[in-house]
Write an enzyme that holds these catalytic residues in place. Structure first.
Site, PDB file in Angstrom:
ATOM      1  N   HIS A 164      25.316  12.875  30.776  1.00 54.51           N
ATOM      2  CA  HIS A 164      26.126  11.696  30.461  1.00 54.51           C
ATOM      3  C   HIS A 164      27.622  11.907  30.633  1.00 54.51           C
ATOM      4  CE1 HIS A 164      26.748  13.875  26.727  1.00 54.51           C
ATOM      5  NE2 HIS A 164      27.774  13.080  26.496  1.00 54.51           N
TER       6      HIS A 164
HETATM    7  C1  UD1 Z   1      30.629   9.592  23.795  1.00 55.50           C
HETATM    8  C2  UD1 Z   1      31.570  10.773  23.540  1.00 55.50           C
HETATM    9  C3  UD1 Z   1      30.923  12.046  24.038  1.00 55.50           C
HETATM   10  C4  UD1 Z   1      29.546  12.236  23.444  1.00 55.50           C
HETATM   11  C5  UD1 Z   1      28.710  11.011  23.771  1.00 55.50           C
HETATM   12  C6  UD1 Z   1      27.307  11.127  23.195  1.00 55.50           C
HETATM   13  C7  UD1 Z   1      33.990  10.276  23.659  1.00 55.50           C
HETATM   14  C8  UD1 Z   1      35.203  10.493  24.459  1.00 55.50           C
HETATM   15  N1  UD1 Z   1      32.811  10.599  24.270  1.00 55.50           N
HETATM   16  O1  UD1 Z   1      30.527   9.447  25.187  1.00 55.50           O
HETATM   17  O2  UD1 Z   1      31.727  13.148  23.632  1.00 55.50           O
HETATM   18  O3  UD1 Z   1      28.951  13.392  23.967  1.00 55.50           O
HETATM   19  O4  UD1 Z   1      29.364   9.863  23.217  1.00 55.50           O
HETATM   20  O5  UD1 Z   1      26.536  10.033  23.538  1.00 55.50           O
HETATM   21  O6  UD1 Z   1      34.082   9.825  22.539  1.00 55.50           O
HETATM   22  N2  UD1 Z   1      27.128   2.382  25.211  1.00 55.50           N
HETATM   23  C9  UD1 Z   1      26.085   1.540  24.957  1.00 55.50           C
HETATM   24  N3  UD1 Z   1      25.486   1.616  23.731  1.00 55.50           N
HETATM   25  C10 UD1 Z   1      25.906   2.491  22.769  1.00 55.50           C
HETATM   26  C11 UD1 Z   1      26.968   3.363  23.067  1.00 55.50           C
HETATM   27  C12 UD1 Z   1      27.573   3.301  24.308  1.00 55.50           C
HETATM   28  O7  UD1 Z   1      25.687   0.741  25.789  1.00 55.50           O
HETATM   29  O8  UD1 Z   1      25.342   2.493  21.652  1.00 55.50           O
HETATM   30  C13 UD1 Z   1      27.821   2.285  26.503  1.00 55.50           C
HETATM   31  C14 UD1 Z   1      29.273   1.901  26.302  1.00 55.50           C
HETATM   32  O9  UD1 Z   1      29.437   0.521  26.200  1.00 55.50           O
HETATM   33  C15 UD1 Z   1      29.938   2.488  27.504  1.00 55.50           C
HETATM   34  C16 UD1 Z   1      29.117   3.737  27.750  1.00 55.50           C
HETATM   35  O10 UD1 Z   1      27.842   3.557  27.105  1.00 55.50           O
HETATM   36  O11 UD1 Z   1      29.818   1.660  28.613  1.00 55.50           O
HETATM   37  C17 UD1 Z   1      29.804   4.960  27.235  1.00 55.50           C
HETATM   38  O12 UD1 Z   1      30.046   4.900  25.820  1.00 55.50           O
HETATM   39  P1  UD1 Z   1      31.313   5.622  25.144  1.00 55.50           P
HETATM   40  O13 UD1 Z   1      31.262   5.512  23.689  1.00 55.50           O
HETATM   41  O14 UD1 Z   1      32.549   5.158  25.829  1.00 55.50           O
HETATM   42  O15 UD1 Z   1      31.215   7.136  25.555  1.00 55.50           O
HETATM   43  P2  UD1 Z   1      29.983   8.097  25.826  1.00 55.50           P
HETATM   44  O16 UD1 Z   1      29.857   8.313  27.288  1.00 55.50           O
HETATM   45  O17 UD1 Z   1      28.760   7.645  25.081  1.00 55.50           O
END
Ligand code: UD1
Length: 391
Positions: free
Chosen positions: A222
């Site tokens: 991820h």
């Molecule tokens: C975040 C953390 C990362 C951790 C990871 C675990 C930061 C900088 N990154 O990354 O360190 O290892 O979480 O999962 O804080 N999304 C959903 N549903 C959710 C959560 C996220 O659809 O419940 C989508 C978001 O809308 C976004 C993408 O997934 O488009 C990424 O989510 P984001 O929270 O920005 O960062 P992660 O890549 O999950």
């Protein structure tokens, strides 16, 4: 009663924070010091049932006292939104301490708000404690590395999981008195829930245990650096081809990764893998424990496989958790197809089985954290304490 506000936001926070909440309850029951009232704040950085709610159930976390409902967005927007929503909660709760865990955007955002909140008890800002402090990958292109460095500059109590963290903090000029090598609260959760995880029906559900256990590999990806560019993502998938011919590769797909697969049209390349929805804590732990090999770019999974003695291939060029390499369970493969293939071959020859656990990975890290926190809060209330506690 002293009030301790605990912040969680994203999936890897939940297993690190849960033992602290339990340890506070145990501290109160055993009357080990002034009673503490734990207030749980969920920023909402992760919001899906599979990324959040399921973990609250599996880890038996209480319902958050405050849910900031922030959700996604760019790094700047997400961090700013968390700060904006957290500030009034902090002002209303006026806790004596704020505990942040890990390295996600929620960690830094809330530490920064707390560091500037001078309207709290006696006009002083709360004590800030960082759990999983001091880890450094040395790679500042990782958003998490920025979050780690800055959070550690703001925190008063630095709770460290492995010796490299102590060295890093000292090198960055933090005082020895603020640094506490306490062990790993994520391993507290693992140890507590491992017996339940072993009864999970996930292996049967995935057809991996009809009669005897089938050999399989487990994959997670991820990191933005790995999945946000088509060429890099494609190269990693190519590096898994040989393994996919040898055994099923189970791939619970993170929402970020799912989005990129669709955007880059990689569905056909992924046909060799067994893609499934993200799993809850217990199901994932069960799959990890029985896997012949884990391939990942996660930080936490490097540590969990080290504890479990499961061979791990990390698809990155650096790690902030060097103890996992020293113990021999984890090897960095980089991101080229050739090096991933070669590292997988090497790790498949390794014998699994439990390795000696690193210091403090004993299920009692949270207990030590709460004892130190309690002492820090008591010494702060002494009349001569001044602002010295904020080192
Ligand atoms: C975040 C953390 C990362 C951790 C990871 C675990 C930061 C900088 N990154 O990354 O360190 O290892 O979480 O999962 O804080 N999304 C959903 N549903 C959710 C959560 C996220 O659809 O419940 C989508 C978001 O809308 C976004 C993408 O997934 O488009 C990424 O989510 P984001 O929270 O920005 O960062 P992660 O890549 O999950």
């Amino acid at each position: 009663m002293t009030k301790v506000l605990i912040v969680v936001g994203a999936r890897p926070n939940f297993m690190k924070a849960a033992p602290i909440i339990s340890a506070i309850a145990a501290h109160n029951r055993a009357d080990r010091g002034p009673a503490m009232h734990a207030v749980l704040v969920h920023t909402g950085q992760h919001y899906d049932a599979v990324m959040s709610d399921r973990f609250f159930e599996d880890l038996e976390l209480p319902r958050p006292d405050h849910h900031l409902g922030v959700q996604g967005g760019s790094h700047a927007a997400q961090t700013a939104d968390i700060m904006r929503e957290f500030e009034p909660v902090l002002a209303a709760e006026r806790p004596q301490a704020v505990v942040v865990v890990g390295d996600v955007n929620s960690t830094l955002a809330c530490a920064l708000v707390a560091a500037k909140a001078f309207g709290g008890q006696n006009g002083r800002r709360p004590l800030i404690a960082h759990v999983e402090s001091g880890l450094r990958s040395g790679d500042k292109s990782m958003p998490e590395e920025i979050n780690r460095i800055l959070t550690d500059q703001l925190a008063d109590l630095l709770f460290v999981t492995e010796p490299s963290g102590v060295e890093n903090l000292l090198r960055e000029g933090r005082s020895r008195a603020a640094i506490h090598l306490v062990g790993n609260t994520m391993i507290d959760s693992l140890r507590r829930l491992r017996p339940r995880a072993l009864t999970s029906p996930i292996l049967a559900r995935l057809g991996l245990s009809d009669g005897a256990l089938k050999r399989y590999a487990l994959l997670t990806l991820h990191r933005p650096a790995n999945v946000d560019q088509r060429e890099v993502f494609g190269e990693i998938i190519a590096g898994l081809k040989e393994l996919a011919h040898q055994m099923p590769i189970v791939f619970p797909v993170h929402p970020r990764t799912r989005g990129r697969i669709a955007e880059f049209g990689l569905e056909r390349d992924l046909a060799q893998l067994r893609t499934i929805e993200p799993l809850g804590y217990l199901d994932f732990l069960c799959l990890m424990e029985h896997a012949a090999l884990v391939v990942t770019d996660s930080g936490g999974i490097q540590e969990e496989t080290t504890y479990l003695g499961v061979p791990c291939v990390t698809v990155r060029t650096s790690t902030e958790r060097p103890i996992t390499i020293d113990r021999g369970s984890n090897v960095l493969a980089g991101t080229s197809a050739g090096s991933i293939r070669a590292t997988i071959r090497l790790q498949l020859k390794r014998q699994g089985g439990e390795t000696e656990a690193p210091e403090g990975w004993d299920g009692r890290a949270a207990e030590r954290i709460v004892a130190i926190l309690s002492e820090g809060l008591v010494s702060r209330t002494r009349p001569d304490a001044g602002r010295a506690a904020c080192s």
